[in-house]
Structures are given as C-alpha cells and as structure tokens.
Design a protein around this motif. Structure first.
Motif, PDB file in Angstrom:
ATOM      1  N   ILE A  22      31.287  30.816  38.718  1.00  0.00           N
ATOM      2  CA  ILE A  22      31.616  31.954  37.847  1.00  0.00           C
ATOM      3  C   ILE A  22      30.498  32.109  36.824  1.00  0.00           C
ATOM      4  O   ILE A  22      30.393  31.336  35.863  1.00  0.00           O
ATOM      5  CB  ILE A  22      32.959  31.762  37.122  1.00  0.00           C
ATOM      6  CG1 ILE A  22      34.062  31.320  38.088  1.00  0.00           C
ATOM      7  CG2 ILE A  22      33.343  33.051  36.385  1.00  0.00           C
ATOM      8  CD1 ILE A  22      34.411  32.343  39.125  1.00  0.00           C
ATOM      9  N   VAL A  33      39.164  35.080  35.550  1.00  0.00           N
ATOM     10  CA  VAL A  33      38.924  34.805  36.965  1.00  0.00           C
ATOM     11  C   VAL A  33      38.946  33.302  37.215  1.00  0.00           C
ATOM     12  O   VAL A  33      39.534  32.825  38.201  1.00  0.00           O
ATOM     13  CB  VAL A  33      37.583  35.414  37.411  1.00  0.00           C
ATOM     14  CG1 VAL A  33      37.232  34.987  38.837  1.00  0.00           C
ATOM     15  CG2 VAL A  33      37.640  36.938  37.317  1.00  0.00           C
ATOM     16  N   ARG A  36      42.528  32.018  37.299  1.00  0.00           N
ATOM     17  CA  ARG A  36      43.260  32.464  38.483  1.00  0.00           C
ATOM     18  C   ARG A  36      42.808  31.708  39.731  1.00  0.00           C
ATOM     19  O   ARG A  36      43.621  31.342  40.582  1.00  0.00           O
ATOM     20  CB  ARG A  36      43.080  33.970  38.670  1.00  0.00           C
ATOM     21  CG  ARG A  36      43.850  34.822  37.645  1.00  0.00           C
ATOM     22  CD  ARG A  36      43.298  36.231  37.576  1.00  0.00           C
ATOM     23  NE  ARG A  36      44.125  37.136  36.792  1.00  0.00           N
ATOM     24  CZ  ARG A  36      44.128  37.184  35.473  1.00  0.00           C
ATOM     25  NH1 ARG A  36      43.356  36.360  34.765  1.00  0.00           N
ATOM     26  NH2 ARG A  36      44.898  38.064  34.838  1.00  0.00           N
ATOM     27  N   VAL A  91      30.490  34.581  41.628  1.00  0.00           N
ATOM     28  CA  VAL A  91      31.082  35.722  40.927  1.00  0.00           C
ATOM     29  C   VAL A  91      30.220  36.006  39.701  1.00  0.00           C
ATOM     30  O   VAL A  91      30.066  35.152  38.833  1.00  0.00           O
ATOM     31  CB  VAL A  91      32.526  35.423  40.494  1.00  0.00           C
ATOM     32  CG1 VAL A  91      33.109  36.624  39.747  1.00  0.00           C
ATOM     33  CG2 VAL A  91      33.386  35.071  41.694  1.00  0.00           C
ATOM     34  N   THR A  93      29.790  37.914  36.341  1.00  0.00           N
ATOM     35  CA  THR A  93      30.424  38.706  35.282  1.00  0.00           C
ATOM     36  C   THR A  93      29.483  38.876  34.088  1.00  0.00           C
ATOM     37  O   THR A  93      29.931  39.273  33.012  1.00  0.00           O
ATOM     38  CB  THR A  93      31.739  38.048  34.806  1.00  0.00           C
ATOM     39  OG1 THR A  93      31.446  36.888  34.018  1.00  0.00           O
ATOM     40  CG2 THR A  93      32.624  37.653  35.961  1.00  0.00           C
ATOM     41  N   GLN A 118      31.527  43.091  39.103  1.00  0.00           N
ATOM     42  CA  GLN A 118      32.381  44.164  38.589  1.00  0.00           C
ATOM     43  C   GLN A 118      31.567  45.381  38.157  1.00  0.00           C
ATOM     44  O   GLN A 118      31.971  46.126  37.269  1.00  0.00           O
ATOM     45  CB  GLN A 118      33.218  43.676  37.400  1.00  0.00           C
ATOM     46  CG  GLN A 118      34.135  42.510  37.685  1.00  0.00           C
ATOM     47  CD  GLN A 118      33.393  41.189  37.659  1.00  0.00           C
ATOM     48  OE1 GLN A 118      32.500  40.992  36.850  1.00  0.00           O
ATOM     49  NE2 GLN A 118      33.746  40.293  38.558  1.00  0.00           N
ATOM     50  N   ALA A 330      40.447  41.183  36.435  1.00  0.00           N
ATOM     51  CA  ALA A 330      40.407  39.752  36.744  1.00  0.00           C
ATOM     52  C   ALA A 330      41.209  39.442  38.003  1.00  0.00           C
ATOM     53  O   ALA A 330      40.805  38.615  38.829  1.00  0.00           O
ATOM     54  CB  ALA A 330      40.917  38.943  35.562  1.00  0.00           C
ATOM     55  N   THR A 333      39.094  40.672  41.047  1.00  0.00           N
ATOM     56  CA  THR A 333      37.970  39.781  41.309  1.00  0.00           C
ATOM     57  C   THR A 333      38.441  38.461  41.901  1.00  0.00           C
ATOM     58  O   THR A 333      37.848  37.942  42.861  1.00  0.00           O
ATOM     59  CB  THR A 333      37.176  39.522  40.018  1.00  0.00           C
ATOM     60  OG1 THR A 333      36.669  40.763  39.514  1.00  0.00           O
ATOM     61  CG2 THR A 333      35.999  38.595  40.273  1.00  0.00           C
ATOM     62  N   ALA A 334      39.509  37.897  41.341  1.00  0.00           N
ATOM     63  CA  ALA A 334      40.020  36.628  41.851  1.00  0.00           C
ATOM     64  C   ALA A 334      40.543  36.777  43.278  1.00  0.00           C
ATOM     65  O   ALA A 334      40.326  35.903  44.128  1.00  0.00           O
ATOM     66  CB  ALA A 334      41.118  36.099  40.934  1.00  0.00           C
ATOM     67  N   THR A 337      37.538  37.162  45.633  1.00  0.00           N
ATOM     68  CA  THR A 337      36.812  35.894  45.727  1.00  0.00           C
ATOM     69  C   THR A 337      37.561  34.875  46.576  1.00  0.00           C
ATOM     70  O   THR A 337      36.968  34.191  47.421  1.00  0.00           O
ATOM     71  CB  THR A 337      36.564  35.333  44.320  1.00  0.00           C
ATOM     72  OG1 THR A 337      35.845  36.301  43.546  1.00  0.00           O
ATOM     73  CG2 THR A 337      35.758  34.047  44.373  1.00  0.00           C
TER      74      THR A 337
END
Length: 371
Positions: A22, A33, A36, A91, A93, A118, A330, A333-334, A337
């Motif tokens: 992340i 994220v 989660r 990921v 961000t 994102q 979030a 994205t989670a 992923t």
C-alpha cells in the motif's frame, strides 16, 4: 518491525509475491484499504516516507507489531523496490497519478505483478489505459480509477447497456457525499484539485475527445431519495470510463466542479496559470498543507448517475447508491485488490468495471437503482 529501505540498506528481503503493498498507507484511503485487506487475511505492507507514521497507520489497520514496512520517498525508489521484491499487487494512493502511475505500474509488470490506483482525471486514467498492450504481454492486470466516481458511473452505464447495441449518447454524473477529516489536505488530494483546474473541461463529440469549459452545463440533480445537488462538467476519469460503451457523444459532470457563475468565469485563467510547472508544484505544496476542520458528510448517500440514449430514441436512466464517498473508495480499492491477489481479472489495463464486471459495485457495497 521489519524494514526495507528504498534509500539504501535492507533487512529481511526475500521474494514477496504473496504481499500487497500500500503506497501512501498513512493517508485516509491508504489506511482504510490496509485495514480492509488485513481483515481479509492478506499480507499487507505499508510503503511510504516515514517508518514511524507507517507503524502507527499499521497499528490502526490491525497489522501485527512486527509487520514489514518499505521506506521509500519517491515513485522511482518505490519502483526500484517493486522490481527487486516483486509483490503480488501494489496499491498506489500517493496521488499525482499522471506521473507516479506509469512508473510504479511498469515496475509491477516487470515481475508479472498487478497494480491498482484511484486516479480520476482524463490524463492519468488515459495514461494508465495506454499501457494495455504492455500489461497484456506481461500478464499483469492494471486497474485505474478504483474509487467512487469512476466505478459508480461506469457500472451504471454497463448495466443500462446490457443486451443493447452501441448507444449514441451517454451522460454520467458523480455526486460524492464525503465527510471531511480534520487535518492537512495532503499531497494526493491537492494534486487532484490542481490537475482538475489545469485540465479544464472535456467531452466526447463524434468519438473525439474535445475541450470544453470546466463547469459547463451546470444542472441540479434530484436523487431517488428526494435530495438534490448541483453538478457541472469536468474532465474526469468518469468521462473516459463511460466512453468504454463506445458512444460517440459522452459528457460527465461532478458535484465537485464549480457551478457558481463567478467561479466558472475565473477558473479558466487560474487553470492557465497552474499549467506552468513551477506554479503547479507551488500550488500543490501550499494546498496540501492547508488544514481543515472535521465536518460531517452533506447527504446520507453518494450517487453515481447515468443516462444512455440510442439512435432509435430509446432512453434509459439509472443510479448507483453508495455510502460515504471516501469509505466507498476504500471498499472499491480493497475489493479490486483482493480479487487480483487471488487470481481474478485478466491481463491488460482497465477501469474497474471493465476489468471485473459491473457487479463489482455491489460487491463494494453499492446498490443499483435502475429504470
């Protein structure tokens, strides 16, 4: 806590193809994220500049006290660590996606890994999608726009077009209801605001992406629950995603675009000034340092909206209802992923619903309201 430094010096480094990294894990979306994904049993590795801040964010996300972190302060140094350690999914961000996304995504592709961000402007989303052939050859899945606006509108368009021929005209509207978190705006949000101002407006006409005024076509939308909000035209990732329906005419509006006449008159000049690289960097830095007070979300729901028209006069309209906008981002994205980490998706560069189907929106907690 095991630490890997992208600025020189490494401990405990092995092949890490079971890890999800992340980037920007201390920000609001990054923290959400990480929590989660950790709750889903995935191996989460925070990546950022400050080991101390990442440790605190990791503790908030429920990571173990000895969880690994990667310390790297630029996209290039992050990319070097990705190439060397080869995580399964990265990921991103950290924002400034037009610049950071290609660097980190190509690093992921070097080892057949996957990438998620994102991004939500036409330059960044279009730039990532341009890597489609490279990603296909590498066997990697790249997903851009994995957040509220792009998915909430794209998924509705795909639902409305199911079993129908190519539409003639599409309009999408994104209205996020976001609770403000106290503190500094941060670089990711600041760069997004500045990039929206410099990009101005865009729309598709006869299949070509053409310029329009930022804040064009202002309107007031009334939602299925009876509430309403003003929206106006913007050069957003929603526009690019909606074009996937192949309609020759596409417009996109957002509640974040300026709707007041004075603001709409000033924005073009401001955008030209901020297109100067030195002024852009200064604006992002200053805006990112601005502190704001906490404030509740303005409406109970966030809404994605689409109207699709066909050459025979058929017209369909639909909505996606979601909760608080940043929480939904979030969740999206989670969900994306976790699916990629477990082998879902197909090689190439995609927007979320194009990669994983329109029902991704409901998997992330949204609800369709279709005519």
């Amino acid at each position: 806590m095991t630490e890997t430094s992208g600025t020189g010096g490494t401990t405990g480094v092995n092949r890490t193809d079971d890890e999800v990294w992340i980037v920007g894990a201390t920000g609001r979306v990054g923290r959400g994220v990480a929590g989660r994904l950790a709750a889903r049993g995935l191996t989460v590795v925070p990546v950022g500049r400050s080991r101390e801040r990442m440790a605190a964010a990791g503790a908030e996300a429920g990571l173990p006290a000895d969880a690994k972190v990667v310390v790297a302060d630029t996209a290039e140094r992050i990319a070097q660590e990705v190439v060397r350690q080869r995580p399964r999914v990265v990921v991103n961000t950290m924002g400034d996606y037009a610049t950071t996304a290609p660097v980190i995504a190509r690093a992921c592709m070097s080892g057949g890994g996957h990438y998620v961000d994102q991004a939500n402007d036409v330059v960044a989303v279009g730039g990532l999608l341009a890597l489609h052939e490279e990603a296909t050859r590498a066997g990697s899945t790249l997903v851009t726009g994995a957040g509220f606006g792009v998915l909430a509108t794209e998924a509705v368009v795909l639902k409305l077009c199911e079993g129908r021929p190519t539409p003639h005209r599409v309009r999408v509207d994104s209205v996020a209801s976001v609770a403000v978190e106290a503190g500094a705006l941060g670089a990711a949000l600041a760069s997004g605001i500045v990039d929206a101002l410099t990009a101005g407006g865009r729309r598709y006409a006869d299949g070509e992406l053409v310029r329009s005024r930022l804040g064009a076509d202002p309107r007031r939308l009334t939602f299925p629950d009876g509430t309403s909000a003003k929206t106006a035209g913007v050069a957003s990732g929603e526009l690019v995603a909606a074009r996937a329906a192949e309609a020759p005419f596409v417009t996109a509006t957002s509640s974040l675009a300026p709707t007041a006449p004075l603001l709409r008159a000033v924005v073009p000049l401001l955008g030209r000034l901020l297109s100067v690289p030195a002024l852009r960097r200064l604006a992002v830095d200053r805006l990112g340092r601005v502190t704001v007070k906490a404030a509740p979300r303005p409406r109970e729901h966030s809404w994605g909206h689409a109207v699709v028209e066909w050459a025979d006069g058929t017209r369909r309209e639909g909505w996606l209802r979601a909760g608080e906008g940043m929480d939904f981002t979030a969740d999206v994205t989670a969900t994306v992923t976790a699916l990629l980490a477990r082998g879902a998706g197909r090689p190439g560069a995609w927007t979320p619903a194009a990669a994983l189907g329109a029902d991704l929106a409901t998997s992330a907690g949204g609800t369709f309201v279709l005519d």
